[in-house]
Scaffold this active site. Structure first.
Site, PDB file in Angstrom:
ATOM      1  N   CYS A 130      39.738  38.841  45.712  1.00  0.00           N
ATOM      2  CA  CYS A 130      38.932  38.077  44.746  1.00  0.00           C
ATOM      3  C   CYS A 130      38.068  37.000  45.399  1.00  0.00           C
ATOM      4  O   CYS A 130      36.887  36.835  45.047  1.00  0.00           O
ATOM      5  CB  CYS A 130      39.853  37.448  43.693  1.00  0.00           C
ATOM      6  SG  CYS A 130      41.327  36.698  44.377  1.00  0.00           S
ATOM      7  N   HIS A 251      38.237  30.923  40.610  1.00  0.00           N
ATOM      8  CA  HIS A 251      38.343  30.348  41.952  1.00  0.00           C
ATOM      9  C   HIS A 251      37.083  29.544  42.282  1.00  0.00           C
ATOM     10  O   HIS A 251      35.959  29.970  41.967  1.00  0.00           O
ATOM     11  CB  HIS A 251      38.457  31.456  43.006  1.00  0.00           C
ATOM     12  CG  HIS A 251      39.747  32.215  42.978  1.00  0.00           C
ATOM     13  ND1 HIS A 251      40.854  31.833  42.265  1.00  0.00           N
ATOM     14  CD2 HIS A 251      40.111  33.360  43.642  1.00  0.00           C
ATOM     15  CE1 HIS A 251      41.831  32.702  42.458  1.00  0.00           C
ATOM     16  NE2 HIS A 251      41.412  33.643  43.282  1.00  0.00           N
TER      17      HIS A 251
END
Ligand code: A2P
Length: 346
Positions: A130, A251
């Site tokens: 990711c 994130h």
């Protein structure tokens, strides 16, 4: 246009459930979906595409009935065991785990960056880590234009990236804190941690995945190696520090990039603005910069705090935020399937 059959493996997990949501938003030519998870979830009903789907247990014979595609979001061990079986039955597997990412014959793909690698590909395709996905979406156009010399990654990663157990640890930490008397509030822990070695609530853990012999974590090594593979720059100088922070989703990354070529800052910003699925949010006079809470629910990569690194001849600092469960996993995998369908029909 042809119609396809898709398996969702790990449909009950954080990524799997988001994949179902993303599929509902899209209008892919898929006529049949089958949802798989472990024995624990066998018989669980998931509401999807307007009806209730019964989750099936994944077994060695699950792929005998024939599938065009499977999206695996069930961890490395499950992928290692079942993805080759699925592939051997003619199914193209997009795997979200790290099990196959660095294998030579397995394409590691971000559709905005290297879609050509899946043209005519059969077998297993790996979805990158990711943190790597959101970084390379922004870095690829800059590499093409200015040739990257070195990257320093520092990440601030949400607990959703650690799956349901990571989310429980943060939720439990918050409840534990809230249930205490105001005067005794501290980080004393009276609940069982399910995922992290220390409480994630009120903490930053410089520890994602396991520690390796060289002192790096596996997450840091993944970012380094996967960036090199996706950008086709095997010798690119990269270092990384990956940190888990008490954020539920999306994130954030501080990325310092040094280039071989000189650049004009305005032109660099324009390059990012023109890059596919990049949204520049950079107006510091008005406190505008990318935020995890704003990125959540979106598939784009948000870039801000774009400023020259004055300590080197040609360098820039970037703040890059994206929904790690969508663009960092489920949406990227589905975009890969979309590309495969495009290639198959054109
Ligand atoms: P289950 O819910 O039955 O355990 P997360 O990391 O978000 O918790 O999600 C992990 C996903 O992977 C879940 O859907 C989980 O199913 C699935 N999974 C775990 N082990 C297996 C397995 N052996 N076979 C199939 N699916 C599995």
């Amino acid at each position: 246009m042809k119609s396809y059959k898709l398996a969702i493996v790990g449909a009950t997990g954080v990524v799997g459930r988001t994949a179902l949501k993303v599929l509902e938003e899209k209008n892919l030519p898929i006529s049949e979906y089958v949802l798989f998870a472990s024995k624990r979830s066998c018989g669980t009903k998931l509401h999807f595409m307007g009806k209730n789907y019964e989750v099936r247990e994944l077994t060695e014979t699950s792929f005998d009935e024939g599938f065009d595609f499977a999206i695996f979001s069930a961890g490395g061990d499950t992928a290692k065991k079942f993805a080759p079986i699925a592939a051997s039955k003619g199914c193209i597997v997009v795997d979200n785990s790290s099990a196959f990412r660095m294998e030579k014959d397995v394409p590691l793909v971000v559709p905005e960056v290297n879609p050509e690698e899946i043209k005519n590909h059969r077998g297993i395709i790996a979805n990158p880590n990711c943190s790597t996905i959101q970084a390379v979406v922004a870095l690829k156009p800059l590499d093409t234009k200015y040739h990257i010399k070195r990257i320093v990654y520092s990440t601030y990663q949400a607990v959703s990236g650690a799956g349901s157990k990571g989310i429980y640890d943060l939720e439990n930490g918050i409840h534990n804190f809230e249930s205490k008397q105001e005067c005794t509030k501290n980080n004393e822990q009276n609940y069982e941690l399910q995922k992290f070695p220390y409480p994630i609530f009120n903490n930053c853990l410089p520890h994602i995945d396991i520690f390796l012999e060289n002192g790096y974590t596996k997450e840091e090594e993944k970012m380094i190696n996967e960036t090199r593979k996706i950008l086709k720059r095997p010798d690119l100088k990269i270092t990384a520090t990956t940190v888990r922070v008490p954020v539920f989703n999306s994130h954030s990354e501080s990325i310092n990039v040094e280039f071989e070529k000189d650049f004009d800052l305005e032109e660099l910003v324009l390059t990012l603005k023109n890059a596919p699925n990049v949204i520049v949010q950079d107006d510091v006079k008005n406190n505008i910069y990318p935020l995890a809470t704003n990125a959540t629910g979106h598939d784009e990569v948000f870039v801000g705090r774009i400023r020259r690194d004055k300590s080197v001849k040609s360098g820039v600092n970037l703040w890059i935020v994206a929904d790690n469960i969508r663009k960092g996993a489920a949406s990227n995998a589905i975009q890969i399937v979309e590309k495969l369908i495009d290639f198959d029909n054109n």
